[in-house]
Design a protein around this motif. Structure first.
Motif, PDB file in Angstrom:
ATOM      1  N   SER A   1       5.675  -9.608 -17.691  1.00 43.11           N
ATOM      2  CA  SER A   1       4.770  -8.466 -17.746  1.00 43.11           C
ATOM      3  C   SER A   1       4.185  -8.229 -16.361  1.00 43.11           C
ATOM      4  O   SER A   1       4.129  -9.143 -15.531  1.00 43.11           O
ATOM      5  CB  SER A   1       3.647  -8.695 -18.763  1.00 43.11           C
ATOM      6  N   VAL A   2       3.755  -7.003 -16.126  1.00 45.40           N
ATOM      7  CA  VAL A   2       3.186  -6.614 -14.839  1.00 45.40           C
ATOM      8  C   VAL A   2       1.674  -6.523 -14.957  1.00 45.40           C
ATOM      9  O   VAL A   2       1.150  -5.917 -15.887  1.00 45.40           O
ATOM     10  CB  VAL A   2       3.761  -5.259 -14.365  1.00 45.40           C
ATOM     11  N   ASP A   3       0.984  -7.161 -14.024  1.00 46.68           N
ATOM     12  CA  ASP A   3      -0.454  -7.014 -13.885  1.00 46.68           C
ATOM     13  C   ASP A   3      -0.697  -6.353 -12.536  1.00 46.68           C
ATOM     14  O   ASP A   3      -0.295  -6.875 -11.494  1.00 46.68           O
ATOM     15  CB  ASP A   3      -1.156  -8.373 -13.950  1.00 46.68           C
ATOM     16  N   TYR A   4      -1.335  -5.215 -12.541  1.00 49.19           N
ATOM     17  CA  TYR A   4      -1.478  -4.392 -11.333  1.00 49.19           C
ATOM     18  C   TYR A   4      -2.138  -5.152 -10.174  1.00 49.19           C
ATOM     19  O   TYR A   4      -1.639  -5.132  -9.037  1.00 49.19           O
ATOM     20  CB  TYR A   4      -2.273  -3.136 -11.672  1.00 49.19           C
ATOM     21  N   ASN A   5      -3.248  -5.829 -10.450  1.00 50.89           N
ATOM     22  CA  ASN A   5      -3.956  -6.545  -9.381  1.00 50.89           C
ATOM     23  C   ASN A   5      -3.134  -7.707  -8.852  1.00 50.89           C
ATOM     24  O   ASN A   5      -3.106  -7.972  -7.638  1.00 50.89           O
ATOM     25  CB  ASN A   5      -5.317  -7.033  -9.881  1.00 50.89           C
ATOM     26  N   ASN A   6      -2.462  -8.405  -9.751  1.00 51.18           N
ATOM     27  CA  ASN A   6      -1.602  -9.501  -9.319  1.00 51.18           C
ATOM     28  C   ASN A   6      -0.429  -8.986  -8.488  1.00 51.18           C
ATOM     29  O   ASN A   6      -0.018  -9.607  -7.498  1.00 51.18           O
ATOM     30  CB  ASN A   6      -1.092 -10.270 -10.543  1.00 51.18           C
ATOM     31  N   PHE A   7       0.116  -7.837  -8.880  1.00 52.30           N
ATOM     32  CA  PHE A   7       1.215  -7.214  -8.137  1.00 52.30           C
ATOM     33  C   PHE A   7       0.774  -6.900  -6.709  1.00 52.30           C
ATOM     34  O   PHE A   7       1.485  -7.197  -5.747  1.00 52.30           O
ATOM     35  CB  PHE A   7       1.666  -5.940  -8.853  1.00 52.30           C
ATOM     36  N   LYS A   8      -0.392  -6.302  -6.556  1.00 54.24           N
ATOM     37  CA  LYS A   8      -0.904  -5.975  -5.221  1.00 54.24           C
ATOM     38  C   LYS A   8      -1.083  -7.232  -4.370  1.00 54.24           C
ATOM     39  O   LYS A   8      -0.760  -7.235  -3.180  1.00 54.24           O
ATOM     40  CB  LYS A   8      -2.244  -5.228  -5.328  1.00 54.24           C
ATOM     41  N   ASP A   9      -1.610  -8.290  -4.985  1.00 47.22           N
ATOM     42  CA  ASP A   9      -1.847  -9.524  -4.241  1.00 47.22           C
ATOM     43  C   ASP A   9      -0.544 -10.143  -3.738  1.00 47.22           C
ATOM     44  O   ASP A   9      -0.507 -10.723  -2.644  1.00 47.22           O
ATOM     45  CB  ASP A   9      -2.596 -10.540  -5.117  1.00 47.22           C
ATOM     46  N   GLU A  10       0.509 -10.028  -4.548  1.00 44.19           N
ATOM     47  CA  GLU A  10       1.787 -10.612  -4.143  1.00 44.19           C
ATOM     48  C   GLU A  10       2.539  -9.734  -3.146  1.00 44.19           C
ATOM     49  O   GLU A  10       3.295 -10.234  -2.316  1.00 44.19           O
ATOM     50  CB  GLU A  10       2.658 -10.887  -5.371  1.00 44.19           C
ATOM     51  N   MET A  11       2.339  -8.427  -3.216  1.00 48.45           N
ATOM     52  CA  MET A  11       3.062  -7.515  -2.342  1.00 48.45           C
ATOM     53  C   MET A  11       2.427  -7.380  -0.961  1.00 48.45           C
ATOM     54  O   MET A  11       3.122  -7.220   0.039  1.00 48.45           O
ATOM     55  CB  MET A  11       3.134  -6.108  -2.976  1.00 48.45           C
ATOM     56  N   PHE A  12       1.105  -7.436  -0.913  1.00 52.32           N
ATOM     57  CA  PHE A  12       0.398  -7.139   0.332  1.00 52.32           C
ATOM     58  C   PHE A  12      -0.567  -8.266   0.698  1.00 52.32           C
ATOM     59  O   PHE A  12      -1.320  -8.747  -0.150  1.00 52.32           O
ATOM     60  CB  PHE A  12      -0.390  -5.822   0.201  1.00 52.32           C
ATOM     61  N   GLU A  13      -0.554  -8.643   1.962  1.00 51.66           N
ATOM     62  CA  GLU A  13      -1.456  -9.681   2.446  1.00 51.66           C
ATOM     63  C   GLU A  13      -2.796  -9.100   2.880  1.00 51.66           C
ATOM     64  O   GLU A  13      -3.845  -9.702   2.652  1.00 51.66           O
ATOM     65  CB  GLU A  13      -0.812 -10.434   3.624  1.00 51.66           C
ATOM     66  N   GLU A  14      -2.769  -7.931   3.510  1.00 49.77           N
ATOM     67  CA  GLU A  14      -3.989  -7.344   4.055  1.00 49.77           C
ATOM     68  C   GLU A  14      -4.622  -6.368   3.067  1.00 49.77           C
ATOM     69  O   GLU A  14      -3.927  -5.630   2.365  1.00 49.77           O
ATOM     70  CB  GLU A  14      -3.682  -6.625   5.371  1.00 49.77           C
ATOM     71  N   GLU A  15      -5.972  -6.373   3.061  1.00 48.65           N
ATOM     72  CA  GLU A  15      -6.708  -5.512   2.142  1.00 48.65           C
ATOM     73  C   GLU A  15      -6.452  -4.033   2.411  1.00 48.65           C
ATOM     74  O   GLU A  15      -6.418  -3.220   1.491  1.00 48.65           O
ATOM     75  CB  GLU A  15      -8.216  -5.796   2.250  1.00 48.65           C
ATOM     76  N   LYS A  16      -6.268  -3.676   3.680  1.00 50.27           N
ATOM     77  CA  LYS A  16      -6.045  -2.264   3.998  1.00 50.27           C
ATOM     78  C   LYS A  16      -4.745  -1.751   3.384  1.00 50.27           C
ATOM     79  O   LYS A  16      -4.632  -0.577   3.017  1.00 50.27           O
ATOM     80  CB  LYS A  16      -6.046  -2.046   5.511  1.00 50.27           C
ATOM     81  N   HIS A  17      -3.739  -2.631   3.267  1.00 53.61           N
ATOM     82  CA  HIS A  17      -2.482  -2.226   2.644  1.00 53.61           C
ATOM     83  C   HIS A  17      -2.626  -2.113   1.131  1.00 53.61           C
ATOM     84  O   HIS A  17      -2.007  -1.254   0.501  1.00 53.61           O
ATOM     85  CB  HIS A  17      -1.376  -3.220   3.002  1.00 53.61           C
ATOM     86  N   LYS A  18      -3.455  -2.986   0.554  1.00 53.96           N
ATOM     87  CA  LYS A  18      -3.745  -2.881  -0.882  1.00 53.96           C
ATOM     88  C   LYS A  18      -4.475  -1.574  -1.181  1.00 53.96           C
ATOM     89  O   LYS A  18      -4.186  -0.905  -2.181  1.00 53.96           O
ATOM     90  CB  LYS A  18      -4.594  -4.071  -1.343  1.00 53.96           C
ATOM     91  N   ASP A  19      -5.409  -1.219  -0.303  1.00 55.03           N
ATOM     92  CA  ASP A  19      -6.144   0.040  -0.476  1.00 55.03           C
ATOM     93  C   ASP A  19      -5.215   1.232  -0.343  1.00 55.03           C
ATOM     94  O   ASP A  19      -5.364   2.242  -1.050  1.00 55.03           O
ATOM     95  CB  ASP A  19      -7.267   0.139   0.561  1.00 55.03           C
ATOM     96  N   LEU A  20      -4.259   1.113   0.576  1.00 52.43           N
ATOM     97  CA  LEU A  20      -3.288   2.182   0.777  1.00 52.43           C
ATOM     98  C   LEU A  20      -2.465   2.400  -0.487  1.00 52.43           C
ATOM     99  O   LEU A  20      -2.209   3.543  -0.898  1.00 52.43           O
ATOM    100  CB  LEU A  20      -2.373   1.812   1.955  1.00 52.43           C
ATOM    101  N   PHE A  21      -2.058   1.301  -1.128  1.00 52.35           N
ATOM    102  CA  PHE A  21      -1.285   1.380  -2.364  1.00 52.35           C
ATOM    103  C   PHE A  21      -2.131   1.953  -3.494  1.00 52.35           C
ATOM    104  O   PHE A  21      -1.648   2.755  -4.305  1.00 52.35           O
ATOM    105  CB  PHE A  21      -0.775  -0.014  -2.736  1.00 52.35           C
TER     106      PHE A  21
END
Length: 350
Positions: free
Chosen positions: A250-270
């Motif tokens: 299953s996909v968890d959105y917050n977990n997906f962001k944490d695994e895909m992006f290291e920097e917070e600015k990239h998470k915000d971009l997504f």
């Protein structure tokens, strides 16, 4: 997914649909097609084969009242009384004609069929099918001429390899409404068949959730990552996305962001892009959902991870190997040649 082992075509009629934009006129049949056994077997396979592997289904929609959806109304009338089949098959073609609001909408033959013995979720039901044939192929017809010699002439006919456009409307429903399946192999106008003619939306299930999320990630990689960070990073992101879906049930959105992006600015971009994508496409991207492996397999084949260079060299990245691009591919700039370069590491050629 439907099963067609016991399916039988009980009624079939052929009409011709014109293009309203070009002031054309529809041509209607008054009688059902009478098949011999050979043509029946070929027609049944031709029409039903594309639906045997479909996992994603649709439901009728309408902004005011679902009963005002034309295809929903016409198919319901046919299910209630088969004697109106010919009349309402014409109504379907007229409705299709009304959607041809541009020159690119193709004219063609329209087959409307009534099918019994369709199996869906272990239940036998009936279905109304609407199929549009837009393209015909050339073939040689041989014949014996007046001199008792064989000759050939070129004729145009319907190819039995694939249907151009088609739908199956089942006489069964769930909490979301009537079950509809659709195929479109000539998708020159995304709105014409699915939205304007059928008036359907994807069912709210894990198949559509998986597809919507993967399509959003694909567009994010194309519109944000590629222009900002290059094709290399785009390939990394797509490969890592596929890997995440393969490794998680299953996909968890917050977990997906944490695994895909290291920097917070990239998470915000997504995060910002997700909101933009939902608004632009009028779709809700679920934050939590189960992964559909069938949809994942189909969607990952659409992901383009090839790096094409202006020196007539291409580098193809394997979307199933997320570590390869980051470990064995380096990007740099050669000051002497004033050119960018890629450095590829490997042990041996295959």
């Amino acid at each position: 997914m439907i099963k067609k082992t016991r399916a039988e075509i009980t009624k079939c009629i052929l009409h011709k649909v014109a293009n309203k934009f070009n002031s054309g006129h529809n041509v209607f049949s008054e009688n059902l097609i009478r098949f011999d056994q050979e043509s029946y077997d070929l027609m049944k396979s031709f029409l039903l084969k594309p639906f045997g592997t479909l996992t994603q289904s649709y439901r009728f929609s309408h902004h005011a009242d679902i009963r005002l959806n034309e295809l929903n109304n016409y198919s319901s009338q046919i299910f209630a009384d088969e004697n109106v089949f010919v009349e309402f098959s014409k109504n379907m073609v007229n409705h299709l004609y009304e959607q041809s609001n541009s020159a690119q909408i193709k004219t063609g033959d329209v087959l409307v069929v009534l099918i019994e013995g369709i199996e869906y979720n272990d239940v036998l039901t009936e279905a109304v099918g609407v199929f549009k044939i837009e393209n015909k192929v050339d073939f040689f017809q041989t014949y014996l001429d007046d001199n008792e010699s064989f000759d050939v002439v070129v004729q145009k006919g319907i190819s039995t390899k694939k249907i151009d456009k088609g739908c199956l409307i089942l006489n069964t429903s769930d909490a979301e409404g009537t079950i509809v399946f659709s195929v479109d192999n000539n998708n020159y106008d995304a709105q014409y068949w699915i939205k304007n003619f059928l008036g359907v939306k994807l069912a709210d299930d894990y198949n559509s959730h998986t597809q919507n999320y993967l399509e959003m990630c694909k567009e994010f990689s194309e519109e944000v990552i590629k222009p900002e960070f290059g094709k290399h990073k785009q390939g990394d992101f797509l490969a890592n996305t596929v890997d995440y879906f393969k490794e998680h049930e299953s996909v968890d959105y917050n977990n997906f962001k944490d695994e895909m992006f290291e920097e917070e600015k990239h998470k915000d971009l997504f995060e910002e892009y997700k909101k933009h994508y939902e608004t632009l496409n009028d779709v809700l991207i679920r934050n939590n959902f189960d992964v559909s492996n069938v949809v994942l397999k189909k969607e990952k084949s659409k992901l383009k991870t090839e790096i094409k260079l202006d020196t007539n060299i291409s580098i193809k990245l394997d979307v199933d190997a997320p570590e390869a691009a980051s470990e064995y591919l380096e990007r740099g700039y050669d000051e002497e040649k004033k050119m960018k370069f890629y450095k590829v590491y490997f042990n041996e050629e295959k």
